[in-house]
Design an enzyme around this catalytic site. Structure first.
Site, short mmCIF file in Angstrom:
data_model
loop_
_atom_site.label_atom_id
_atom_site.label_comp_id
_atom_site.label_asym_id
_atom_site.label_seq_id
_atom_site.Cartn_x
_atom_site.Cartn_y
_atom_site.Cartn_z
N GLN A 267 36.54 -33.27 -49.71
CA GLN A 267 36.36 -32.32 -48.61
C GLN A 267 37.23 -32.68 -47.43
O GLN A 267 37.75 -31.82 -46.73
CB GLN A 267 34.88 -32.27 -48.20
CG GLN A 267 34.55 -31.23 -47.15
CD GLN A 267 34.76 -29.80 -47.64
OE1 GLN A 267 34.59 -29.52 -48.82
NE2 GLN A 267 35.15 -28.90 -46.74
N ALA A 288 34.26 -26.65 -43.92
CA ALA A 288 33.41 -27.68 -43.30
C ALA A 288 34.18 -28.99 -43.12
O ALA A 288 35.01 -29.36 -43.95
CB ALA A 288 32.18 -27.93 -44.16
N SER A 293 29.75 -30.54 -45.43
CA SER A 293 29.88 -29.50 -46.44
C SER A 293 28.67 -29.47 -47.36
O SER A 293 28.24 -30.50 -47.87
CB SER A 293 31.14 -29.74 -47.28
OG SER A 293 31.18 -28.85 -48.38
N HIS A 295 28.74 -28.39 -50.23
CA HIS A 295 29.21 -28.74 -51.57
C HIS A 295 28.97 -30.21 -51.88
O HIS A 295 28.85 -30.58 -53.06
CB HIS A 295 30.69 -28.40 -51.71
CG HIS A 295 30.97 -26.94 -51.81
ND1 HIS A 295 30.85 -26.23 -52.98
CD2 HIS A 295 31.34 -26.03 -50.87
CE1 HIS A 295 31.15 -24.96 -52.77
NE2 HIS A 295 31.46 -24.81 -51.49
N ASP A 302 30.61 -21.84 -55.15
CA ASP A 302 31.43 -20.69 -54.80
C ASP A 302 31.78 -19.94 -56.08
O ASP A 302 32.40 -20.51 -57.00
CB ASP A 302 32.72 -21.13 -54.10
CG ASP A 302 32.47 -21.65 -52.70
OD1 ASP A 302 31.37 -21.41 -52.17
OD2 ASP A 302 33.38 -22.31 -52.14
N GLU A 346 30.55 -15.43 -46.20
CA GLU A 346 31.03 -15.88 -47.50
C GLU A 346 30.07 -15.36 -48.57
O GLU A 346 29.14 -16.05 -48.98
CB GLU A 346 31.12 -17.40 -47.57
CG GLU A 346 32.18 -18.00 -46.66
CD GLU A 346 32.38 -19.50 -46.89
OE1 GLU A 346 31.70 -20.07 -47.78
OE2 GLU A 346 33.21 -20.10 -46.18
N TRP A 348 30.37 -15.13 -51.58
CA TRP A 348 30.51 -15.88 -52.83
C TRP A 348 29.80 -17.23 -52.81
O TRP A 348 29.64 -17.86 -53.83
CB TRP A 348 32.00 -16.12 -53.10
CG TRP A 348 32.68 -16.88 -51.96
CD1 TRP A 348 32.65 -18.23 -51.72
CD2 TRP A 348 33.44 -16.31 -50.89
NE1 TRP A 348 33.35 -18.54 -50.59
CE2 TRP A 348 33.86 -17.38 -50.06
CE3 TRP A 348 33.84 -15.01 -50.58
CZ2 TRP A 348 34.64 -17.18 -48.92
CZ3 TRP A 348 34.62 -14.82 -49.44
CH2 TRP A 348 35.01 -15.88 -48.63
N HIS A 349 29.39 -17.69 -51.62
CA HIS A 349 28.84 -19.04 -51.46
C HIS A 349 27.32 -19.02 -51.63
O HIS A 349 26.60 -18.46 -50.80
CB HIS A 349 29.20 -19.60 -50.08
CG HIS A 349 28.72 -21.01 -49.85
ND1 HIS A 349 29.53 -22.11 -49.96
CD2 HIS A 349 27.49 -21.50 -49.54
CE1 HIS A 349 28.84 -23.21 -49.71
NE2 HIS A 349 27.60 -22.86 -49.44
#
Length: 378
Positions: A267, A288, A293, A295, A302, A346, A348-349
């Site tokens: 990241q 981020a 993040s 993630h 995503d 977002e 898609w997130h």
């Protein structure tokens, strides 16, 4: 003459014996079954129709099975597991007969979980002797025991780990089911993560992950330690792949590929590239900083369009918004909420929150609003 009478008498006797034996044989009923199996927990019930041929049934009288040697479980209407020989008495053509049958009572039924937690949260620093009994309960007619296979659980590092639960009964029947053990820091109520700056002037989280109502919160106010590296959450990964498969089966243009877990270092590289390309102020709107993040939790994904780009097409976006919660996900950064979430929209997130997803979806709120926590910028 005398010898002739002796021969005639002998022949007559043999004839009588032969006829008697034939009559006895013909009167012997034909038992079509001698062995019977019963499942443990069921009462024993055997009728003469279960034993004799249809032809013999017309002539069978005074049929009785002696079950006195079968021992019932205490205070129960069914017998103990075991093998029993039982006497059968009956008559045919008024001739009494006695035979025997074998009855086997066996337990082949697996226990059932009457209580099972799909995710178990335990404090960091626990060990193999951790008491999981409050999370699981198995039931069976016989006594049960539960084993916890913790070989894959790292009790010294935060993260999600698989654990197999095995419930067994007295007679060796067992059932296996997998759960997630979430090893986490005990502290769940810190108001804000403390941070320091690295040599590049970036904020580095130095305290524990932040939890509210059992949900790990990662945003621009609450980050993760650099050494927090759980990899992809197994449960969340399975759910995102199920969601993708269901979309594909319904004809939506969604790729099997997705962007999931990212380490702190990955990241950091990604964010720095965006800063170099767009400047920090712009990069902060869609990327981020390292340690901040979602993630890095292993719980964020995503989704990609079948053409390889992030999903932004209307049919796919609308389906995701309407159905993601059915799989335990929320759309983390909705439109019109940048001041709350800290990020531009977002669609898609997706962020996995498990059983709480439907309630968050129904509320129409962002995660920050739903949990009543601070958000926005750094």
């Amino acid at each position: 003459m005398k010898k002739k009478r002796i021969i005639i008498g002998a022949v007559s006797s043999m004839l009588v014996l032969t006829v008697s034996a034939g009559i006895w044989y013909l009167n012997q009923p034909c038992l079509i079954y001698h062995d019977f199996n019963f499942e443990y927990g069921k009462p024993i019930s055997i009728k003469k129709e279960d034993i004799f041929t249809q032809e013999d049934l017309k002539r069978i009288k005074d049929f009785k099975i002696d079950l006195s040697d079968i021992k019932n479980e205490k205070d129960k209407e069914y017998p103990e597991v075991g093998n029993y020989e039982c006497k059968v008495t009956y008559s045919k053509w008024f001739i009494p007969h006695t035979s025997s049958i074998q009855i086997q009572v066996e337990d082949t039924t697996k226990p059932k979980f009457s209580k099972f937690s799909d995710v178990v949260e335990i404090p960091l620093g626990s060990d193999q002797n951790y008491d999981f009994s409050s999370y699981f309960l198995a039931e069976d007619l016989s006594e049960t025991s539960i084993q916890y296979k913790t070989e894959e659980v790292d009790f010294l590092n935060p993260g999600d780990y698989r654990m197999m639960i095995i419930a067994s009964d007295t007679y060796g029947n067992s059932i296996e089911k997998e759960c997630i053990v979430r090893v986490q820091y005990e502290k769940e109520t810190s108001s804000q993560n403390k941070s320091a700056e690295n040599e590049e002037g970036q904020s580095v989280v130095s305290s524990d992950p932040y939890y509210v109502q059992g949900i790990m919160v990662v945003n621009k106010k609450h980050g993760l330690p650099a050494n927090y590296a759980p990899q992809e959450n197994a449960e969340a990964g399975a759910k995102i792949r199920q969601l993708i498969a269901d979309m594909q089966s319904q004809g939506y243009a969604i790729s099997s590929s997705y962007s999931g877990y990212r380490s702190y270092s990955y990241q950091s590289s990604l964010y720095n590239n965006y800063v170099n390309s767009y400047g920090q102020a712009q990069a902060d709107r869609f990327s981020a900083r390292p340690g901040y993040s979602e993630h890095q939790t292993g719980l964020a994904f995503d989704l990609k369009h079948s053409n390889g780009t992030l999903v932004e097409t209307t049919p796919e976006v609308n389906w995701i918004a309407a159905h993601a919660h059915e799989y335990g996900f929320i759309v983390r950064y909705p439109s019109g909420k940048e001041s709350v979430t800290g990020y531009m929209p977002e669609p898609w997130h997706l962020r996995y929150v498990g059983d709480q997803a439907s309630a968050i979806y129904a509320s129409g709120l962002t995660l920050e609003e739903y949990l009543g926590i601070s958000g926005g910028g750094y």
